[in-house]
Design an enzyme around this catalytic site. Structure first.
Site, PDB file in Angstrom:
ATOM      1  CE  LYS A 159      -4.276  -1.379   2.213  1.00  0.00           C
ATOM      2  NZ  LYS A 159      -4.117  -2.939   1.726  1.00  0.00           N
ATOM      3  CG  ASP A 210      -2.784  -3.855  -1.742  1.00  0.00           C
ATOM      4  OD1 ASP A 210      -2.506  -4.805  -2.468  1.00  0.00           O
ATOM      5  OD2 ASP A 210      -2.481  -3.943  -0.428  1.00  0.00           O
ATOM      6  NE  ARG A 253      -3.964  -8.384  -5.936  1.00  0.00           N
ATOM      7  CZ  ARG A 253      -3.003  -7.893  -4.944  1.00  0.00           C
ATOM      8  NH1 ARG A 253      -3.194  -6.884  -4.290  1.00  0.00           N
ATOM      9  NH2 ARG A 253      -2.028  -8.736  -4.773  1.00  0.00           N
ATOM     10  CB  VAL A 269     -10.132  -6.076  -6.082  1.00  0.00           C
ATOM     11  CG1 VAL A 269      -8.861  -6.762  -5.609  1.00  0.00           C
ATOM     12  CG2 VAL A 269      -9.922  -4.532  -5.893  1.00  0.00           C
ATOM     13  N   GLY A 329     -13.298  -3.872  -4.964  1.00  0.00           N
ATOM     14  CA  GLY A 329     -13.174  -2.768  -4.310  1.00  0.00           C
ATOM     15  C   GLY A 329     -13.821  -2.690  -2.814  1.00  0.00           C
ATOM     16  CB  ALA A 330     -11.951  -3.263   0.076  1.00  0.00           C
ATOM     17  CG  HIS A 376     -13.045 -14.380  -1.803  1.00  0.00           C
ATOM     18  ND1 HIS A 376     -13.091 -13.192  -1.618  1.00  0.00           N
ATOM     19  CD2 HIS A 376     -12.181 -15.060  -1.257  1.00  0.00           C
ATOM     20  CE1 HIS A 376     -11.912 -12.843  -0.941  1.00  0.00           C
ATOM     21  NE2 HIS A 376     -11.036 -13.821  -0.790  1.00  0.00           N
ATOM     22  NE  ARG A 380     -10.982  -8.326   3.616  1.00  0.00           N
ATOM     23  CZ  ARG A 380     -10.170  -6.992   3.110  1.00  0.00           C
ATOM     24  NH1 ARG A 380      -8.891  -6.940   3.596  1.00  0.00           N
ATOM     25  NH2 ARG A 380     -10.943  -6.321   2.099  1.00  0.00           N
TER      26      ARG A 380
HETATM   27  P1  FDA Z   1     -18.097 -10.432  -2.688  1.00  0.00           P
HETATM   28  O1  FDA Z   1     -17.913  -9.463  -1.435  1.00  0.00           O
HETATM   29  O2  FDA Z   1     -19.718 -10.406  -3.506  1.00  0.00           O
HETATM   30  O3  FDA Z   1     -18.232 -12.071  -2.041  1.00  0.00           O
HETATM   31  C1  FDA Z   1     -18.591 -13.306  -2.820  1.00  0.00           C
HETATM   32  C2  FDA Z   1     -18.334 -14.272  -1.713  1.00  0.00           C
HETATM   33  O4  FDA Z   1     -16.927 -14.483  -1.310  1.00  0.00           O
HETATM   34  C3  FDA Z   1     -19.348 -14.034  -0.569  1.00  0.00           C
HETATM   35  O5  FDA Z   1     -20.783 -14.350  -0.884  1.00  0.00           O
HETATM   36  C4  FDA Z   1     -18.678 -15.004   0.517  1.00  0.00           C
HETATM   37  O6  FDA Z   1     -18.853 -16.379   0.307  1.00  0.00           O
HETATM   38  C5  FDA Z   1     -17.087 -14.811   0.069  1.00  0.00           C
HETATM   39  N1  FDA Z   1     -16.619 -13.582   0.927  1.00  0.00           N
HETATM   40  C6  FDA Z   1     -16.107 -12.330   0.319  1.00  0.00           C
HETATM   41  N2  FDA Z   1     -15.565 -11.575   1.529  1.00  0.00           N
HETATM   42  C7  FDA Z   1     -15.641 -12.441   2.450  1.00  0.00           C
HETATM   43  C8  FDA Z   1     -15.184 -12.176   3.572  1.00  0.00           C
HETATM   44  N3  FDA Z   1     -14.519 -10.893   4.199  1.00  0.00           N
HETATM   45  N4  FDA Z   1     -15.331 -13.075   4.585  1.00  0.00           N
HETATM   46  C9  FDA Z   1     -15.858 -14.303   4.300  1.00  0.00           C
HETATM   47  N5  FDA Z   1     -16.415 -14.799   3.134  1.00  0.00           N
HETATM   48  C10 FDA Z   1     -15.854 -13.640   2.196  1.00  0.00           C
HETATM   49  N6  FDA Z   1      -9.834  -3.993  -2.218  1.00  0.00           N
HETATM   50  C11 FDA Z   1      -9.308  -2.871  -2.589  1.00  0.00           C
HETATM   51  O7  FDA Z   1     -10.189  -2.020  -2.645  1.00  0.00           O
HETATM   52  N7  FDA Z   1      -7.908  -2.560  -2.898  1.00  0.00           N
HETATM   53  C12 FDA Z   1      -7.265  -3.690  -2.959  1.00  0.00           C
HETATM   54  O8  FDA Z   1      -5.984  -3.559  -3.218  1.00  0.00           O
HETATM   55  C13 FDA Z   1      -7.396  -4.890  -2.787  1.00  0.00           C
HETATM   56  N8  FDA Z   1      -6.815  -6.073  -2.928  1.00  0.00           N
HETATM   57  C14 FDA Z   1      -7.301  -7.291  -2.772  1.00  0.00           C
HETATM   58  C15 FDA Z   1      -6.343  -8.442  -2.999  1.00  0.00           C
HETATM   59  C16 FDA Z   1      -6.783  -9.472  -3.065  1.00  0.00           C
HETATM   60  C17 FDA Z   1      -5.867 -10.953  -3.440  1.00  0.00           C
HETATM   61  C18 FDA Z   1      -8.354  -9.837  -2.822  1.00  0.00           C
HETATM   62  C19 FDA Z   1      -8.914 -11.421  -3.001  1.00  0.00           C
HETATM   63  C20 FDA Z   1      -9.108  -8.907  -2.426  1.00  0.00           C
HETATM   64  C21 FDA Z   1      -8.627  -7.444  -2.564  1.00  0.00           C
HETATM   65  N9  FDA Z   1      -9.382  -6.602  -2.235  1.00  0.00           N
HETATM   66  C22 FDA Z   1      -8.824  -5.250  -2.385  1.00  0.00           C
HETATM   67  C23 FDA Z   1     -10.795  -6.661  -1.610  1.00  0.00           C
HETATM   68  C24 FDA Z   1     -11.787  -6.726  -2.790  1.00  0.00           C
HETATM   69  O9  FDA Z   1     -11.940  -5.467  -3.297  1.00  0.00           O
HETATM   70  C25 FDA Z   1     -13.191  -7.076  -1.970  1.00  0.00           C
HETATM   71  O10 FDA Z   1     -13.790  -6.275  -1.063  1.00  0.00           O
HETATM   72  C26 FDA Z   1     -13.188  -8.415  -1.570  1.00  0.00           C
HETATM   73  O11 FDA Z   1     -12.414  -9.457  -2.283  1.00  0.00           O
HETATM   74  C27 FDA Z   1     -14.447  -9.240  -1.322  1.00  0.00           C
HETATM   75  O12 FDA Z   1     -15.120  -9.092  -2.707  1.00  0.00           O
HETATM   76  P2  FDA Z   1     -15.466 -10.528  -3.570  1.00  0.00           P
HETATM   77  O13 FDA Z   1     -14.914 -10.222  -5.018  1.00  0.00           O
HETATM   78  O14 FDA Z   1     -14.720 -11.760  -2.978  1.00  0.00           O
HETATM   79  O15 FDA Z   1     -16.888 -10.671  -3.917  1.00  0.00           O
END
Ligand code: FDA
Length: 303
Positions: free
Chosen positions: A98, A132, A180, A182, A184-185, A223, A285
């Site tokens: 980061k 990141d 990568r 994603v 977005g968080a 995921h 998370r």
């Molecule tokens: P979604 O949130 O829709 O989840 C799909 C399914 O995955 C859920 O139904 C559940 O089953 C499972 N799941 C997801 N999150 C979970 C959790 N916390 N606990 C348990 N189960 C869960 N973001 C960002 O803004 N900047 C970044 O640099 C990064 N870097 C990054 C690296 C990597 C390797 C990953 C996997 C993710 C990131 N992220 C990120 C986070 C990303 O933006 C996002 O918030 C999470 O991956 C959750 O989104 P999903 O795509 O998994 O889908």
């Protein structure tokens, strides 16, 4: 609603003190974080790579407010990479950085210099660095640092967040790089980002198309089973084999799915965070999934 509150809490010093001080918080944090020391990160790396996965290691920390802490963060990465080198894992063990942890908000030039040192140490191990992506106000600066780093280290990657309106165009611009993708968080306003899951998922697919049809290396970080299946089919249509892209998931999340994808022949990389500054990462998370909050509360009640 709960997610927005948790994301607001992730930036509040008061909430940080309250949550960090709770008994048993550590037990729950351990589900998402590999440990506090570099030795913990190396142990997790040995375990995960031994089972056929790759890793990207994140030394936890963000928004540092003094140059000393930023330099210390860069040094932590360099010494971690020195510890990884004898393992001979090459790019099966890379690092994620980061820029706010290495001083971006204080002095972009210092962040670039710190990131350069990390890239040089990664290259010594045959590894790569992925930047990141943080909140939307930092995207231009992060892409600027990426461009500068890629002049000497073209293997450097970056995370792109599908929820931002701008990201489809960024994916097209970066379609020759390691990217990568994603969802977005961060809590982003409706002026810059899609708000609903359906809109974010559709945007993710548009970004995936751009990356898969480009000449770079897509890193599909999700995921979400539906998006994983779409990525697999777009890769086939683009003539990409299993080594021409990879899946990425977070440490402690869907470990069974990570193993199954790897067993089926896909490249799977696990994002392994370590360090004592786990608060912001942990709160994001929790915000992603209300069930994690229930898990947290149960642990606090000792159940
Ligand atoms: P979604 O949130 O829709 O989840 C799909 C399914 O995955 C859920 O139904 C559940 O089953 C499972 N799941 C997801 N999150 C979970 C959790 N916390 N606990 C348990 N189960 C869960 N973001 C960002 O803004 N900047 C970044 O640099 C990064 N870097 C990054 C690296 C990597 C390797 C990953 C996997 C993710 C990131 N992220 C990120 C986070 C990303 O933006 C996002 O918030 C999470 O991956 C959750 O989104 P999903 O795509 O998994 O889908």
């Amino acid at each position: 609603m709960l997610g927005s509150l948790l994301l607001a809490g992730s930036r509040s010093p008061l909430a940080r003190r309250a949550v960090s001080g709770l008994p048993l918080t550590r037990k729950v944090v351990d589900r998402f974080v590999a440990g506090e020391s570099a030795a913990d990160a190396v142990a997790a790396t040995r375990r995960l790579t031994g089972s056929g996965l790759s890793v990207t290691i994140d030394h936890l920390g963000e928004e540092v407010r003094d140059p000393g802490t930023a330099v210390a963060a860069a040094k932590a990465y360099v010494s971690l990479l020195e510890e990884l080198r004898p393992l001979g894992l090459g790019d099966r063990a890379e690092v994620s950085v980061k820029l706010s942890a290495v001083g971006q908000a204080l002095d972009p030039g210092m962040a670039l210099e710190n990131a350069r040192q990390i890239c040089a140490a990664a290259r010594e191990c045959g590894a790569t660095v992925t930047l990141d992506m943080e909140d939307h106000t930092t995207v231009d600066a992060t892409l600027g640092v990426l461009r500068a780093l890629r002049e000497d280290f073209p293997e450097t990657g970056v995370a792109i967040q599908a929820y931002l309106f701008r990201s489809e165009a960024d994916c097209r611009d970066l379609a020759g790089s390691r990217v990568r993708l994603v969802k977005g968080a961060y809590a982003e306003p409706a002026s810059v980002a899609w708000q609903s899951k359906a809109e974010v998922d559709r945007a993710y697919v548009r970004c995936l198309r751009a990356l898969m049809s480009g000449t770079g290396y897509p890193m599909v970080a999700t995921h979400d089973d539906r998006l994983i299946a779409i990525a697999e089919s777009l890769a086939v249509s683009a003539g990409r084999g299993a080594g021409d892209y990879e899946f990425q998931m977070l440490y402690g999340i869907r470990a069974d799915r990570q193993a199954a994808l790897a067993a089926a022949g896909s490249r799977v990389r696990v994002y392994v965070p370590y360090g004592d500054d786990w608060y912001g990462y942990f709160m994001r998370r929790l915000a992603e999934r209300p069930a994690n909050v229930v898990f947290f509360l149960r642990a606090l009640r000792g159940k």
